[in-house]
Design a protein around this motif. Structure first.
Motif, PDB file in Angstrom:
ATOM      1  N   GLY A  82      39.172  49.732  51.663  1.00 56.07           N
ATOM      2  CA  GLY A  82      40.421  50.215  51.068  1.00 56.07           C
ATOM      3  C   GLY A  82      41.354  49.103  50.657  1.00 56.07           C
ATOM      4  N   LEU A  83      41.118  47.871  51.140  1.00 51.30           N
ATOM      5  CA  LEU A  83      41.976  46.769  50.709  1.00 51.30           C
ATOM      6  C   LEU A  83      41.871  46.534  49.207  1.00 51.30           C
ATOM      7  N   GLY A  84      40.747  46.922  48.631  1.00 52.96           N
ATOM      8  CA  GLY A  84      40.578  46.765  47.196  1.00 52.96           C
ATOM      9  C   GLY A  84      41.439  47.697  46.382  1.00 52.96           C
ATOM     10  N   ASN A  85      42.057  48.698  47.028  1.00 58.73           N
ATOM     11  CA  ASN A  85      42.937  49.626  46.312  1.00 58.73           C
ATOM     12  C   ASN A  85      44.351  49.065  46.115  1.00 58.73           C
ATOM     13  N   LEU A  86      44.648  47.948  46.798  1.00 61.73           N
ATOM     14  CA  LEU A  86      46.005  47.389  46.722  1.00 61.73           C
ATOM     15  C   LEU A  86      46.118  46.549  45.451  1.00 61.73           C
ATOM     16  N   SER A  87      46.165  47.230  44.343  1.00 58.13           N
ATOM     17  CA  SER A  87      46.091  46.559  43.039  1.00 58.13           C
ATOM     18  C   SER A  87      47.291  45.660  42.762  1.00 58.13           C
ATOM     19  N   GLY A  88      48.402  45.868  43.465  1.00 57.54           N
ATOM     20  CA  GLY A  88      49.587  45.036  43.236  1.00 57.54           C
ATOM     21  C   GLY A  88      49.668  43.845  44.166  1.00 57.54           C
ATOM     22  N   LEU A  89      48.631  43.647  44.994  1.00 55.64           N
ATOM     23  CA  LEU A  89      48.678  42.601  46.006  1.00 55.64           C
ATOM     24  C   LEU A  89      48.639  41.208  45.356  1.00 55.64           C
ATOM     25  N   THR A  90      49.562  40.346  45.777  1.00 61.81           N
ATOM     26  CA  THR A  90      49.586  38.951  45.300  1.00 61.81           C
ATOM     27  C   THR A  90      49.304  37.968  46.422  1.00 61.81           C
ATOM     28  N   LEU A  91      49.505  38.371  47.672  1.00 58.77           N
ATOM     29  CA  LEU A  91      49.284  37.480  48.812  1.00 58.77           C
ATOM     30  C   LEU A  91      48.568  38.261  49.906  1.00 58.77           C
ATOM     31  N   LEU A  92      47.431  37.735  50.365  1.00 59.33           N
ATOM     32  CA  LEU A  92      46.616  38.376  51.399  1.00 59.33           C
ATOM     33  C   LEU A  92      46.196  37.317  52.399  1.00 59.33           C
ATOM     34  N   LYS A 111      45.883  40.745  40.560  1.00 59.43           N
ATOM     35  CA  LYS A 111      47.160  40.045  40.659  1.00 59.43           C
ATOM     36  C   LYS A 111      47.213  39.078  41.836  1.00 59.43           C
ATOM     37  N   LEU A 112      46.124  38.988  42.573  1.00 63.79           N
ATOM     38  CA  LEU A 112      46.102  38.156  43.771  1.00 63.79           C
ATOM     39  C   LEU A 112      46.233  36.677  43.406  1.00 63.79           C
ATOM     40  N   ARG A 113      47.118  35.984  44.136  1.00 61.80           N
ATOM     41  CA  ARG A 113      47.346  34.559  43.904  1.00 61.80           C
ATOM     42  C   ARG A 113      46.969  33.713  45.119  1.00 61.80           C
ATOM     43  N   LEU A 136      29.278  34.767  48.921  1.00 62.31           N
ATOM     44  CA  LEU A 136      30.564  35.087  48.308  1.00 62.31           C
ATOM     45  C   LEU A 136      30.379  36.166  47.252  1.00 62.31           C
ATOM     46  N   PRO A 137      31.246  37.226  47.274  1.00 62.09           N
ATOM     47  CA  PRO A 137      31.157  38.240  46.217  1.00 62.09           C
ATOM     48  C   PRO A 137      31.768  37.713  44.927  1.00 62.09           C
ATOM     49  N   ASN A 138      31.570  38.435  43.871  1.00 62.55           N
ATOM     50  CA  ASN A 138      32.107  38.023  42.561  1.00 62.55           C
ATOM     51  C   ASN A 138      33.609  38.326  42.506  1.00 62.55           C
ATOM     52  N   LEU A 139      34.373  37.256  42.431  1.00 65.71           N
ATOM     53  CA  LEU A 139      35.838  37.383  42.350  1.00 65.71           C
ATOM     54  C   LEU A 139      36.350  36.823  41.022  1.00 65.71           C
ATOM     55  N   SER A 140      35.534  36.911  40.018  1.00 68.95           N
ATOM     56  CA  SER A 140      35.886  36.292  38.731  1.00 68.95           C
ATOM     57  C   SER A 140      37.074  36.955  38.055  1.00 68.95           C
ATOM     58  N   LYS A 141      37.427  38.200  38.438  1.00 68.72           N
ATOM     59  CA  LYS A 141      38.575  38.873  37.828  1.00 68.72           C
ATOM     60  C   LYS A 141      39.919  38.351  38.355  1.00 68.72           C
ATOM     61  N   LEU A 142      39.856  37.570  39.401  1.00 69.97           N
ATOM     62  CA  LEU A 142      41.113  37.086  39.993  1.00 69.97           C
ATOM     63  C   LEU A 142      41.591  35.848  39.218  1.00 69.97           C
ATOM     64  N   THR A 143      41.900  36.057  37.982  1.00 63.50           N
ATOM     65  CA  THR A 143      42.244  34.927  37.103  1.00 63.50           C
ATOM     66  C   THR A 143      43.594  34.281  37.426  1.00 63.50           C
ATOM     67  N   LEU A 144      44.381  34.946  38.261  1.00 62.07           N
ATOM     68  CA  LEU A 144      45.676  34.373  38.661  1.00 62.07           C
ATOM     69  C   LEU A 144      45.591  33.649  39.996  1.00 62.07           C
ATOM     70  N   LEU A 145      44.408  33.617  40.593  1.00 64.00           N
ATOM     71  CA  LEU A 145      44.244  33.048  41.927  1.00 64.00           C
ATOM     72  C   LEU A 145      44.546  31.546  41.908  1.00 64.00           C
ATOM     73  N   GLU A 146      45.404  31.135  42.844  1.00 66.08           N
ATOM     74  CA  GLU A 146      45.794  29.732  42.955  1.00 66.08           C
ATOM     75  C   GLU A 146      45.213  29.071  44.199  1.00 66.08           C
ATOM     76  N   SER A 147      44.998  29.868  45.258  1.00 71.90           N
ATOM     77  CA  SER A 147      44.494  29.294  46.505  1.00 71.90           C
ATOM     78  C   SER A 147      43.418  30.219  47.083  1.00 71.90           C
ATOM     79  N   LEU A 148      42.226  29.648  47.303  1.00 76.67           N
ATOM     80  CA  LEU A 148      41.111  30.378  47.902  1.00 76.67           C
ATOM     81  C   LEU A 148      40.648  29.570  49.109  1.00 76.67           C
ATOM     82  N   GLN A 149      41.017  30.063  50.301  1.00 76.70           N
ATOM     83  CA  GLN A 149      40.716  29.342  51.535  1.00 76.70           C
ATOM     84  C   GLN A 149      39.814  30.220  52.421  1.00 76.70           C
ATOM     85  N   LEU A 150      38.522  29.819  52.458  1.00 74.40           N
ATOM     86  CA  LEU A 150      37.524  30.589  53.205  1.00 74.40           C
ATOM     87  C   LEU A 150      36.809  29.710  54.224  1.00 74.40           C
TER      88      LEU A 150
END
Length: 784
Positions: free
Chosen positions: A567-577, A597-599, A612-626
């Motif tokens: 259900g976290l994928g339903n939070l379409s307005g999320l910018t910070l997780l 909109k995730l940054r 890793l799943p395909n996250l190519s739609k996250l074009t606004l992403l600035e930080s990916l820390q895994l």
């Protein structure tokens, strides 16, 4: 000619009847004795032979009779009484004169005029230097002694000449600097003292600047209204209120009126209603003073009693200093008081409790100290209190519970050390209550649940303790709940689900335990949800997926486990997780690829596995820390489709394969690339176009090949770590010397051709320089 004829050639003068020492004959003595016995004694008015009084003859005749002595004593007493009465009258007249001079206190300048003599050959200076007299001193007027004229030398052969006349100028002239005439000045001083009291115009006490400002104000009044009271036409309550005019002008001079941004009409126009910042009603009473952000500098006047007709006082955004005057309590008509953003110090006077019409009290962003006065509870019309960003100490008075019309209470950023009084629950109309950055003792009172109109409760960083009361669910209009950075403990009450208007919920930095209640999914208006840095356990409730308005979600630094809900994928307005530093397991849900909109996405320090799943739609992403997980597989090429990426951290996982250099050409904003502690192999990727790179850590892999020369293009590089690989070749000296910002360099050169570190690298003075298995005079050697 005898002595008598010589002294009195025109006859002997007759003595008055009361003369005490007349010559007495035998018949006079007999007559006196008889008169004394009969009590009808009358002194003879003439002598027997008309001779003048002879003292020696009187002494020869013997003592005066007793009745005469009594009369003489009575006559002398009457003379003494008259003299004493005259003396008393003289003393009173002198005291009256001195008192009048002391009340005048006119600053004067003494100018001495020259004394000229035509007989003098050398002319004297026309005017002597001026002497300034301070206003605090009583001027003593002493005439200049006139010099004697020098006579011309007497000629020997000519007749005596007539002496030249001497021009004599008057004694020193005292020129008052205040009004046109000293009489007008004294008259104004007397009238102002009658209106304001003696202390208001005390020219002896106080600093010189204050006294000078008072004198300037009186001079200006004299210029505006003139010395004749009948010519005045001031716009005030009684049309002749020079007290109001004096206090306005004194404020003008005390706060640097000459440098005000807008000073139109001040000190120039007689009609004060035309002065900039002043507002009058239909009856010409001054009811508003608005000098906000007008360049006022200096101390606040101590006496403002004549401004009692004011309804609005706004002087915020200036540089006023000093304390709030006690006389502010006389402004009983005031409805709005705005003194914020100045340099006011001192405490809030108790007299503020008399301003019962006050609705707005805004004195924040100053240096106010002391306690909140208990008398503030008398202001039953008060709607907003702004006391924040001061140095107020003490406790919150329980009398504040009497302010039943209060809507806004801002007391944050002070030194208050107090519990929240139960009486706070009486403020049924309260909408905003800020108390953060204080020392709050105890826990939230249960009475806070009675604040049914409250929209914002902000008590962060305030040492608040205890659980969140279940009564908080009664605050149905609450929109902002900030309890972060305290010592709040216990679970999140399920009643929180009733706060359906909640927009911002911040509970991070506490000791809250238990599970996140499912009811939190009912907060459909929630935009910011911070629950990190607690002791929460259990798993993330799937109901979080109902928070469609959510933009920030932080549950990091807890003990939450289990799989991440789809259900976290339903939070379409999320910018910070932020989900890091927990115990999450399983794989990363592919539904997270819908968060366009995730940054900022943080999931490090968990037990996540799988590719890793395909996250190519996250074009606004600035930080990916895994990092610090169990992610396996290869580094996907879709990372190159994230043009805004600045931080890529995949270290401490189980990634394999080579580092694809094709996508680095697109990551033009990349600043941090951390891929260490994996199983990556192959050559170093081509990062020559990543000119913004600051941190490159590829150590502890199986990378091979030479150190490329393009490394010298990364001029922003601060950390370069290539150790614990199987890199061969030589150390590129020239490229490394271009890295002027380098602070950490780690090389594993046991496989390199160099046997020692060149001195050229030592000349770079790199703070942290680590090598292994090689000779180095400037390095920290470690085992490989």
């Amino acid at each position: 000619m005898g002595l008598k004829e010589k002294l009195f050639p025109y006859g002997t003068p007759s003595l008055p009847s009361f003369w005490p020492f007349k010559k007495n004959t035998q018949s006079d003595i007999a007559t006196s004795s008889a008169a004394a016995n009969s009590t009808n004694y009358e002194e003879s008015k003439t002598n027997e032979d008309g001779d003048v009084f002879d003292e020696f003859a009187m002494l020869a005749d013997g003592p005066l009779p007793r009745p005469i002595r009594i009369r003489e004593q009575q006559r002398r007493r009457r003379c003494l009484h008259v003299l004493f009465f005259i003396f008393v009258l003289s003393v009173i007249a002198a005291l009256v004169t001195v008192f009048a001079l002391r009340r005048a206190r006119i600053p004067v300048k003494e100018t001495r005029a020259p004394v000229e003599s035509r007989a003098d050959k050398t002319p004297r200076s026309s005017v002597s230097p001026s002497i300034s007299i301070k206003p605090t001193a009583i001027p003593t007027l002493r005439p200049t002694p006139l010099p004697r004229p020098t006579p011309s030398p007497r000629p020997t052969s000519s007749p005596r000449p007539t002496p030249s006349p001497v021009r004599i100028t008057p004694a020193p002239v005292i020129v008052p600097t205040s009004p046109p005439t000293s009489i007008a000045f004294m008259r104004l001083v007397d009238e102002l003292r009658e209106i304001l009291g003696e202390d208001a115009l005390d020219f002896e006490n106080g600093d010189e600047e204050e006294i000078a400002n008072k004198i300037e104000a009186i001079k200006t009044i004299a210029d505006l209204v003139g010395p004749n009271p009948t010519n005045r036409n001031l716009n005030s309550a009684d049309n002749t209120n020079i007290g109001l005019l004096f206090q306005l002008l004194f404020m003008f001079f005390s706060t640097g009126g000459a440098s005000w941004t807008d000073r139109g009409g001040w000190k120039e126009e007689k009609d004060v209603c035309g002065w900039a910042g002043l507002r009058c009603d239909t009856s010409k009473r001054v009811v508003g003073l608005d000098l906000k952000e007008n360049g006022l500098k200096g101390k606040m006047p101590r006496d403002i009693r004549m401004l009692s007709s004011l309804e609005e006082l706004s002087v915020y955004g200036n540089e006023l200093s000093g304390s709030i005057p006690e006389s502010i309590g006389l402004m009983t008509n005031l409805t709005s008081l705005k003194l914020y953003k100045n340099k006011i110090n001192g405490s809030i006077p108790d007299t503020i409790g008399t301003m019962t019409h006050l609705k707005e009290l805004q004195i924040h962003t100053n240096f106010i100290t002391g306690r909140i006065p208990y008398s503030i509870g008398n202001l039953n019309n008060l709607e907003s209190i702004h006391l924040y960003d001061n140095k107020i100490s003490g406790s919150i008075p329980t009398s504040i519970g009497r302010l039943t019309n209060l809507k806004v209470l801002y007391v944050e950023k002070n030194y208050i050390e107090s519990s929240i009084p139960e009486e706070i629950g009486n403020l049924a109309l309260l909408e905003r209550f800020d108390l953060f950055d204080n020392i709050i003792l105890g826990s939230l009172p249960t009475g806070i649940g009675m604040l049914s109109n409250l929209k914002r409760l902000w008590i962060s960083n305030a040492t608040l303790m205890g659980p969140i009361p279940t009564e908080i669910g009664n605050m149905a209009k609450l929109e902002y709940l900030h309890l972060e950075k305290n010592f709040v403990m216990g679970p999140i009450p399920t009643e929180i689900g009733r706060l359906t208007n909640l927009v911002d919920l911040r509970l991070h930095g506490n000791q809250i335990n238990g599970e996140i209640p499912v009811q939190i999914g009912a907060l459909t208006n929630l935009v910011w949800l911070y629950m990190d840095d607690n002791i929460l356990s259990g798993s993330l409730p799937p109901s979080l997926g109902s928070l469609k308005q959510l933009e920030h979600l932080t549950v990091n630094k807890n003990q939450i486990g289990g799989a991440l809900p789809d259900g976290l994928g339903n939070l379409s307005g999320l910018t910070l997780l932020h989900l890091d530093s927990n115990s999450f397991t399983g794989t990363i849900p592919s539904s997270l690829g819908n968060l366009e909109k995730l940054r900022n996405f943080q999931l490090f320090e968990n037990e996540i596995n799988g590719p890793l799943p395909n996250l190519s739609k996250l074009t606004l992403l600035e930080s990916l820390q895994l990092h610090s997980n169990n992610i396996n597989g290869v580094i996907p090429t879709w990372i190159g489709e994230l043009p805004e990426l600045r931080n890529l951290t995949l270290a401490e996982n189980q990634l394999t394969g080579t580092i694809p250099d094709i996508f680095f050409n697109r990551l033009r904003k990349l600043e941090k690339l951390l891929l260490y502690d994996n199983r990556l192999n192959g050559k170093l990727p081509d990062l020559s176009s990543s000119l913004t790179l600051e941190n490159l850590q590829l150590h502890s892999n199986v990378l091979s090949g030479d150190i490329p020369s393009w490394i010298g293009n990364l001029i922003q590089l601060e950390t370069l770590s290539l150790g614990r690989n199987i890199i061969t070749g030589t150390i590129p000296i020239t490229p490394l010397t271009n890295l002027n910002k380098l602070t950490r360099l780690e090389l594993d050169i046991k496989t390199l051709d160099d046997e020692s570190v060149p001195e050229t690298l030592c000349d770079l003075n790199i703070p942290v320089f680590i090598v292994c298995e090689i000779q180095c005079s400037c390095c920290d050697r470690v085992s490989c």
